[in-house]
Design a protein around this motif. Structure first.
Motif, short mmCIF file in Angstrom:
data_model
loop_
_atom_site.label_atom_id
_atom_site.label_comp_id
_atom_site.label_asym_id
_atom_site.label_seq_id
_atom_site.Cartn_x
_atom_site.Cartn_y
_atom_site.Cartn_z
N GLY A 243 28.71 84.97 30.26
CA GLY A 243 29.77 84.47 31.13
C GLY A 243 29.58 84.89 32.58
N TYR A 244 30.70 85.01 33.26
CA TYR A 244 30.69 85.34 34.68
C TYR A 244 29.93 86.63 34.96
N THR A 245 30.16 87.66 34.16
CA THR A 245 29.53 88.96 34.41
C THR A 245 28.02 88.86 34.34
N THR A 246 27.52 88.24 33.28
CA THR A 246 26.07 88.11 33.12
C THR A 246 25.47 87.28 34.25
N GLU A 247 26.14 86.19 34.58
CA GLU A 247 25.64 85.30 35.63
C GLU A 247 25.72 85.96 37.01
N HIS A 248 26.80 86.67 37.26
CA HIS A 248 27.04 87.24 38.59
C HIS A 248 26.13 88.42 38.88
N TYR A 249 25.93 89.29 37.89
CA TYR A 249 25.16 90.52 38.13
C TYR A 249 23.70 90.41 37.71
N GLY A 250 23.36 89.44 36.90
CA GLY A 250 21.98 89.31 36.45
C GLY A 250 21.10 88.68 37.52
N ARG A 251 20.36 89.51 38.21
CA ARG A 251 19.47 89.06 39.28
C ARG A 251 18.11 89.73 39.09
N PRO A 252 17.31 89.22 38.15
CA PRO A 252 16.04 89.89 37.87
C PRO A 252 15.16 90.05 39.10
N GLY A 253 15.19 89.07 39.98
CA GLY A 253 14.38 89.16 41.20
C GLY A 253 14.79 90.29 42.11
N ARG A 254 16.01 90.77 41.93
CA ARG A 254 16.51 91.91 42.70
C ARG A 254 16.57 93.17 41.84
N ARG A 255 15.91 93.14 40.71
CA ARG A 255 15.82 94.27 39.78
C ARG A 255 17.18 94.66 39.21
N ALA A 256 18.01 93.65 38.98
CA ALA A 256 19.29 93.84 38.30
C ALA A 256 19.29 92.93 37.08
N HIS A 257 19.32 93.52 35.90
CA HIS A 257 19.15 92.78 34.66
C HIS A 257 20.43 92.87 33.83
N ALA A 258 20.93 91.72 33.39
CA ALA A 258 22.20 91.68 32.65
C ALA A 258 22.01 90.93 31.35
N LEU A 259 22.55 91.49 30.27
CA LEU A 259 22.48 90.88 28.95
C LEU A 259 23.85 90.97 28.28
#
Length: 305
Positions: A243-259
């Motif tokens: 949902g919103y949390t995964t989409e908002h914080y998941g930025r692999p290119g910025r070394r932020a990974h959300a699952l």
């Protein structure tokens, strides 16, 4: 984390106990670097239903509680001992859904006009499940009257904004200490939904990574292998991709990974009585074992992503 007695009935909290928007359980004291890059979030397990909601509700307390990801906060309670910080919502999902954009609101629920920036044309709003839900999981209408925008704004400012400000800070601390951050957003799904997740049989766990957009494949791959080794049936992104949390914080290119991890409630909960079953203890032990494995894993490849 204060463990919940799984045999004790969970009741609506009195309004005067509303308090903070979340509980935070650090793996290290504030000001010290977190020992691992892991941050666990439980946005839908809150059990506080403030009076301003209940006075407008058409449903009884038990019916409203069916939208909770019941006891998920307790399932991950052992995480800080293994180096993962935990943030858990206190306010109920039906009061304010922290896994939605803050102004994802249904104009038909309100007596007055919403601001132009409100996002009223999303699929989740159409389903009655915006930031302030119109219905509980069975499709029952929650409110007996229209709300005001002032009421929505108070929930957003009092619960949604502080929760996400704290979560963003935790991820920044993890990234500052380790060069990257790993957010696991924990949820539970109705057993009926789990039956549609597996191809030929019900699924136990659904991993949502926004179809690869929210994290490097190394993360869901490792989680999936560990869970399957424990005997769980695991699916990816269907019916829950994050949902919103995964989409908002998941930025692999910025070394932020959300699952996002969705757990079949049939594994641990009697959905009719909202009481933990005999499977609760085993599931909690497996989640703690998974946490320990993730905390000890070599994630150096994520630092370079």
């Amino acid at each position: 984390m204060n463990a919940i007695d799984p045999k004790a009935p969970q009741e609506l909290a009195p309004a005067h106990l509303a308090g903070p928007a979340f509980e935070l359980f650090r793996a290290a004291p504030k000001g010290q670097p977190p020992p691992t890059p892991l941050v666990f979030a439980s946005p839908h397990s809150g059990r506080v239903y403030p009076e301003d909601m209940m006075s407008a509700a058409a449903l009884d307390a038990v019916s409203i509680r069916r939208s909770e990801d019941a006891f998920v906060d307790d399932l991950v309670a052992g995480a800080p001992a293994h180096g993962a910080t935990v943030i858990a919502a206190r306010f109920a999902r039906a009061y304010i859904d922290l896994n939605r954009e803050p102004f994802e609101l249904d104009p038909n629920m309100f007596a007055d006009e919403l601001p132009e920036f409100a996002r009223s044309r999303t699929a989740r709003v159409a389903a009655g499940l915006g930031a302030i839900a119109r219905v509980v999981s069975e499709g029952q209408e929650i409110y007996r009257r229209k709300l005001t925008y002032a009421e929505a704004h108070a929930r957003i400012e009092g619960a949604h904004r502080p929760y996400h400000a704290a979560l963003a800070e935790l991820l920044a601390e993890a990234q500052g200490a380790h060069g990257f951050a790993i957010l696991i957003d924990w949820h539970s799904m109705p057993a009926a939904a789990a039956r549609h997740a597996g191809r030929d049989r019900p699924c136990d766990i659904v991993l949502g990574d926004r179809f690869g957009a929210a994290c490097a494949g190394l993360l869901p791959g490792r989680v999936e292998r560990e869970l399957e080794a424990m005997g769980y049936r695991v699916a990816r992104n269907t019916p829950y991709a994050g949902g919103y949390t995964t989409e908002h914080y998941g930025r692999p290119g910025r070394r932020a990974h959300a699952l996002q991890i969705e757990i079949n409630r049939g594994l641990y909960l009697d959905e009719a009585t909202l009481s933990p079953t005999s499977g609760f203890a085993a599931l909690k032990a497996h989640i703690e074992a998974l946490t320990e494995t993730l905390a000890k894993a070599d994630w150096s490849a994520l630092r370079a992503s």
